[in-house]
Structure formats: structure tokens, C-alpha cells
Motif scaffolding. Structure first.
Motif, PDB file in Angstrom:
ATOM      1  N   ASP A 115       0.858  -1.187   0.000  1.00  0.00           N
ATOM      2  CA  ASP A 115       0.000   0.000   0.000  1.00  0.00           C
ATOM      3  C   ASP A 115       0.890   1.231   0.000  1.00  0.00           C
ATOM      4  OD1 ASP A 115      -1.881   1.974   0.373  1.00  0.00           O
ATOM      5  OD2 ASP A 115      -2.317   1.456   2.460  1.00  0.00           O
ATOM      6  N   GLY A 119       2.594  -1.311   4.367  1.00  0.00           N
ATOM      7  CA  GLY A 119       2.447   0.083   3.985  1.00  0.00           C
ATOM      8  C   GLY A 119       3.797   0.632   3.552  1.00  0.00           C
ATOM      9  N   VAL A 158       5.134  -1.117   8.231  1.00  0.00           N
ATOM     10  CA  VAL A 158       5.226   0.076   7.384  1.00  0.00           C
ATOM     11  C   VAL A 158       6.689   0.328   7.052  1.00  0.00           C
ATOM     12  CG1 VAL A 158       4.856   2.571   7.250  1.00  0.00           C
ATOM     13  CG2 VAL A 158       3.125   1.113   8.326  1.00  0.00           C
TER      14      VAL A 158
END
Length: 641
Positions: free
Chosen positions: A42, A73, A101
Motif C-alpha cells: 500500500d 504500507g 510500514v
């Protein structure tokens, strides 16, 4: 075989490279370690409302397929502030992100995957090949089908590994407030949107003592008594006039942002009610005949109207309505508490910086509102780093927007002086002072800025309009208001989890740290005829909604405008021929693609009350003109290759 969003070619996924990892307990991850899992990359940045929508869209998918799916992420910053490691860590905590992330400040992984827009989603299969690439939001249906297909395929091949993913939850921190968003004064202190705790808090004048709260402290949606009600990341608050409040039975309106609703609070009874919004994110008017006239009334049944991330609310004495900064659709709405009427007050829904009448105006994530003594409404338009004003004419139904500070979606900085010269960086709050000046919570610059229009000095001389700095060194201030004493300012310092008072200085600072643009790699393109194509395929179970003509639309412009000699503008269809100007060495192509699809099978008539969906993505493509450059560009709204 059913249609999917899957690639037909096999391309090996690139390694995940960046500065650091979050939510992994300090461990560095690699794609090799994730082999055997389905991976969704993402690509996001924490300023982007569409990216925040995708975070929420992915949560049910992550929960359902927790044993086989890992979301990663990849934080690829748009603004300079978003490259600050502390700011990234705060954003990961604020938005309760429960997957690893990767901090990618130099856009290394962004470039490796040819990402061109926020958000972009890339699906990697258990063998390490790219299965799909998608731009924008609203892809959960397609992703669900693809994940199920990949699970079946790789389970049969023995290449799917079930089990826990690499996410490591951070240690919880106890705070009175958690990432507060907005505040309004009340007779006993202040009402505060305690956004990170999903509640509304009344603080005493000392800014520390909690008098009362509304909301359980857990995200959710529930009306009822104060102790049982639930919110989801509430932001803006406004008070209604006493007479109107007595009539409607509530005196506070709340922008319940992630619930996509407006909520009412009675500070007398403590009761919380829903005023507007059905909880479904607004993507498309159910009557597509409104597409050419996007402004106007939405009727008087507000609980059956979809909203999209309302970020701030303001009672306008001039309009006699609650004005709503509808960040998710880049528009200004209004709500009449007495009649229940919702209306689109200004904005086409396209993202950008265009002034003018309601049906012409473009906004970009409207986030802060204030009304001055003349009845004009000032707007913090965050994604364009702009301060704008909605001028209320004699015909209050047709206010006209004007930009005071700001240049465009990718222009920002920290610079005082003449308004045309000045720069902000993703402002979220605004307030009007009695002397006619306007204060801006310049969020990503960590500052409070002041705009003073042209005015007469005490000796009668004309003083030109100017932007100056009131205070700096703050941690993402998201709101600012005048304190009850009239001699100090109250600042909602979001990343410091507090409200603070600062003195109004006798003299204002003048800061010039320059202007800049979002830095991304430039695409070499050739001058002359240039082809533009956007790929789109409706997901399984949907079909293009052609009941009122071509359901696709392409809008193209450029910075500078002279870059495009012909072919700019808005037309139906997802293909365009441009003529690029050889005399302009570089610039940015601004492209917005839209496609409307409704639930239904290909070849069948769309049912009258079918759910409809709008797929939209905005791209800003930096280009440099080169005789050896590309003569065409293909973008993917739904990633079919």
C-alpha cells in the motif's frame, strides 16, 4: 473463469528498500521473508484522504485473511514534513495501522514499482510475482476476488504458507488526549475532538481538567447516552445558536469523520444522535444526471445521503446553516438543522485549485472553516497548501471561491510576504480575528500564520496585504482560535496531544525558508502529438453504467498551462490526444480519470436501485521534454494489464 484484476504477465516483485521499518519490533523485512504469503503493498502518504480511506477499506480484508495475507504500507511522502521520522511514527500510531510500514523517504521503492499516484496498491503472490497493480480507492471487491483466487491456486501448488504475519504491536501509551483535532469554546472551558480516543471531551479553562466526555473511547458507531455513544476519529465541532438548539434538541454538531456522518450532541441531556449520513462513503450521486450540475440540494432526508470524511463544521450566521468541509469529495456542503436539508454548496468534486462559482470550483481536501464579520467563509484547503475564501454574494446560494494563498497540488513551502509570494504546507485550521486578519494553523510547518488583507493604517496610508508568522516550533497544530480573554490564542497541538495557549505577539515574524514542489522523478516525453490512455475494468459483479451515455471521463490540464497546446479540458472517454509544446522544457501533467459502475452482470440491465460506484484517481505526472522521450502514457485506474 470470472473476471479478475490480475495481471496476465509474470513480473518479479522488486525488493522493499527504504530508511527504516515500523510495526516490526525493530526488525528489517524483505520480500524473501514474506514468501508464501499474499502481500499487498500500500503506497501511501499520511496527508492523503484517499490513502486514509484505503487504510480503512483494507482492515476487514486483513482480518478475514490474516493467516495468508500481509499488508505492507510503503510510506512515500508528498510533503517535506512527511519525511520526518517522528511525524511518520506519529501517523502510524494515530491511524492505528496494524501492519508493517516501510519508511521510503527517497521514493526508492515507489520508483521500483512505477507508482504514480497516492494511493497505489500492488499485490504480490506467494511466489514473489506481481499479481495486480491498482490506483485509487474502492478496490476491495476486486482485491477480495483476487486473494481468494491466489489462495486456491497456491494452496493447490503447496506454495501458500499459513500462520502469523510480521506485525508487532507497539507498546500502548496512556494520555489524557490523543491526537486532538479541533476545539470550540463553551461557557466552561472548551469542547475538544479527542480524535485518537474517538470521543468528545469538555476541558476546563486550565486545559487539563476533564469535566465530561461523550463516547466510550473505542472506535465505532452508536447513538445514545454520552457514556454509550461511539465515534470514529471525530474532527470538527460547532455550536448552534440557542434558539435553534432548543428547537432541534441538540446544541453541538460534530464531524464524525471516519463514520462519514454528522452527529449531534445535547450538552443538556448528554444524548448523541445522528444528523446526516448513512455511514456509506460518498462516491457517486445515485442520480448520475446530476453529474453536469454537481451543486445544489440533496433533499431533506439526510440519513439516507452518503457523506465522505467531513473534516470540519461551522455554523454560518450569514447562511443560516452548518457549513461542512467535505474533505473526502473535495467540496463544501451545507446542512440545515431545522429542515434537515443537505446541499452541495461549492465544488465539482474534482481535486485541484480552481476558483469561481460553485459549479466551477475545485478544492483539495477542505479541512478547516471560519466565518469573518462580513459573512465570508475562510477555508484551509490542505492538499493545495492554500488559504481560500468563499465570498457570500447577495444570492447566498451562489458563493464564489477565491484563492488568497496557494499555487497548486504540488506547491508548498514556508514563506511570508505578499500573498502571491507566500507559501504554506498542508494547513488544517483557520480562524478570523476581530481586526479582520485571518490566522492559519499551518500544520506541516508547525506554525501559526497570519494573513492581513489590504487596509488603512492609523495615519490613513494604505497598507498592502501581507502574510506573517505568529508562532512556530509547534507539533502539527491542526486548529487555532482566539481565547476567551481576547489576548491569547488557543492552539490544538495534535502531535503533542494537548491544547496550548500562546500570546498574540506585538510584532509578527517574517519567515522565508523558500518555496518548493513535491519531488518525484520526471518522465521524459517527446513534444508534439502525445497519446494518453487510462485503463479501466469494472470488478466482478459490476458493469459500466452507460444509462446516461459514456460513464467515463478524463480531465487534463498542465502546469504551466502552456505545456499543452491542444487537448486539455474535460471530455468523455479515457483516451486523449494531446499536443505538447516544444518551447516548454518541463512541467506537470494533471490528469483526473473517472469511471462509473453499478452492481450487475455484463449484458444485463442495471436494476433501478442498484448500488453505484465512482472510481476516480488524480495523477500529477512531472515531465521533461526530450526528443527521445515517450510519445504516449498509459495509466491504470484498475490495473488490468
Amino acid at each position: 473463469m470470472t473476471e479478475t484484476i490480475r495481471r496476465t504477465s509474470r513480473v518479479r516483485a522488486s525488493e522493499l528498500l527504504g530508511r527504516a521499518w515500523l510495526n516490526t519490533g525493530g526488525k528489517q523485512l524483505s520480500l524473501e521473508e514474506l514468501r508464501g504469503k499474499i502481500v499487498i503493498l500500500d503506497f501511501w502518504t499520511f496527508c492523503c484522504i484517499n490513502c486514509l480511506h484505503v487504510l480503512d477499506e483494507l482492515r476487514p480484508l486483513e482480518e478475514t485473511y490474516a493467516e495468508v495475507l500481509v499488508t505492507v504500507g510503503v510510506h512515500s511522502p508528498k510533503f517535506e514534513h512527511e519525511a520526518d521520522p517522528e511525524a511518520i511514527a506519529a501517523a502510524v500510531e494515530r491511524y492505528e495501522i496494524e501492519h508493517p510500514v516501510l519508511d521510503d523517504p527517497e521514493l526508492i521503492t515507489w520508483q521500483a514499482y512505477s507508482a504514480r499516484a497516492w494511493p497505489t496498491l500492488v499485490v504480490v503472490d506467494p511466489e514473489g510475482y506481481i499479481a495486480a497493480s491498482l490506483s485509487g480507492e474502492g478496490h476491495v471487491a476486486g482485491l477480495t476476488s483476487l486473494v481468494e483466487e491466489l489462495v486456491a491456486e497456491h494452496e493447490a501448488k503447496g506454495t501458500l504458507h499459513r500462520g502469523d504475519g510480521p506485525y508487532v504491536a507497539p507498546e500502548p501509551v496512556s494520555r489524557t488526549l490523543r491526537f486532538p483535532g479541533k476545539a470550540v469554546p463553551v461557557p466552561q472551558g472548551f469542547l475538544v475532538a479527542d480524535t485518537g480516543h474517538h470521543r468528545i471531551v469538555q476541558l476546563a479553562a486550565d486545559l487539563e481538567t476533564v469535566i465530561r466526555t461523550w463516547g466510550t473511547g473505542e472506535k465505532g458507531y452508536a447513538d445514545g447516552p454520552a457514556e454509550a455513544a461511539q465515534f470514529n476519529e471525530p474532527q470538527g465541532l460547532t455550536l448552534l445558536p440557542a434558539e435553534l438548539a432548543e428547537q432541534v434538541g441538540y446544541d453541538v454538531v460534530v464531524a464524525d469523520t471516519v463514520n462519514h456522518r454528522l452527529r449531534g450532541i445535547s450538552t443538556v441531556t448528554g444524548e448523541v444522535t445522528t444528523l446526516a449520513g448513512n455511514g456509506v462513503q460518498r462516491l457517486l450521486d445515485t442520480e448520475r444526471t446530476r453529474a453536469e450540475q454537481p451543486t445544489g440540494s440533496l433533499g431533506t432526508d439526510p440519513l439516507n445521503v452518503s457523506l465522505s470524511s467531513p473534516w470540519d463544521v461551522l455554523w454560518s450566521a450569514t447562511l443560516g446553516r452548518v457549513v461542512v468541509a467535505m474533505a473526502g469529495t473535495h467540496q463544501i456542503f451545507s446542512f440545515d438543522p431545522a429542515s434537515g436539508e443537505l446541499a452541495v454548496c461549492s465544488g465539482t468534486g474534482l481535486e485541484g485549485l480552481t476558483d469561481g462559482a460553485p459549479e466551477q470550483a475545485w478544492y483539495a481536501q477542505t479541512s478547516g472553516l471560519a466565518e469573518d464579520s462580513a459573512g465570508d467563509i475562510w477555508i484551509a484547503d490542505s492538499e493545495t497548501s492554500a488559504l481560500r475564501v468563499l465570498r457570500t454574494s447577495a444570492d447566498a446560494e451562489s458563493p464564489t471561491v477565491e484563492t488568497i494563498i496557494g499555487q497548486g497540488l504540488f506547491d508548498f513551502g514556508f514563506r511570508d510576504g505578499e500573498p502571491a509570494y507566500a507559501r504554506l504546507q498542508h494547513p488544517l485550521g483557520v480562524t478570523c480575528l476581530p481586526d479582520g486578519s485571518v490566522l492559519v494553523a499551518d500544520t506541516y510547518n508547525g506554525a501559526i500564520r497570519r494573513y492581513r488583507g489590504e487596509h488603512s493604517a492609523a495615519d490613513g496610508t494604505l497598507v498592502p496585504a501581507e502574510v506573517s508568522t505568529v508562532a512556530r516550533g509547534l507539533k502539527e497544530p491542526s486548529d487555532v482560535l482566539l481565547d476567551a480573554d481576547g489576548e491569547s490564542l488557543l492552539v490544538v497541538e495534535t502531535n503533542a496531544h494537548q491544547l496550548v495557549r500562546i500570546a498574540v505577539p506585538e510584532e509578527y515574524l517574517t519567515v522565508d525558508e523558500g518555496a518548493t514542489q513535491t519531488q518525484r522523478p520526471r518522465t521524459p516525453v517527446a513534444a508534439g502529438e502525445f497519446g494518453l490512455t487510462v485503463s479501466f475494468q469494472a470488478p466482478t459483479g459490476q458493469k459500466l453504467d452507460d444509462r446516461w451515455g459514456d460513464p467515463t471521463q478524463l480531465q487534463v490540464s498542465a502546469t504551466p498551462p502552456e505545456l499543452i497546446l491542444s487537448g486539455a479540458g474535460t471530455t468523455e472517454g479515457l483516451n486523449r490526444k494531446l499536443q505538447l509544446n516544444p518551447a516548454v522544457p518541463e512541467g506537470v501533467l494533471h490528469i483526473t480519470a473517472r469511471a462509473a459502475a453499478c452492481d450487475g452482470a455484463p449484458g444485463e440491465e442495471i436494476p433501478m436501485h442498484a448500488a453505484c460506484h465512482l472510481y476516480q484517481q488524480d495523477w500529477g505526472i512531472p515531465v521533461t521534454l526530450n526528443p527521445e522521450g515517450d510519445t504516449a502514457l498509459t495509466l491504470d485506474l484498475r490495473g488490468v494489464k
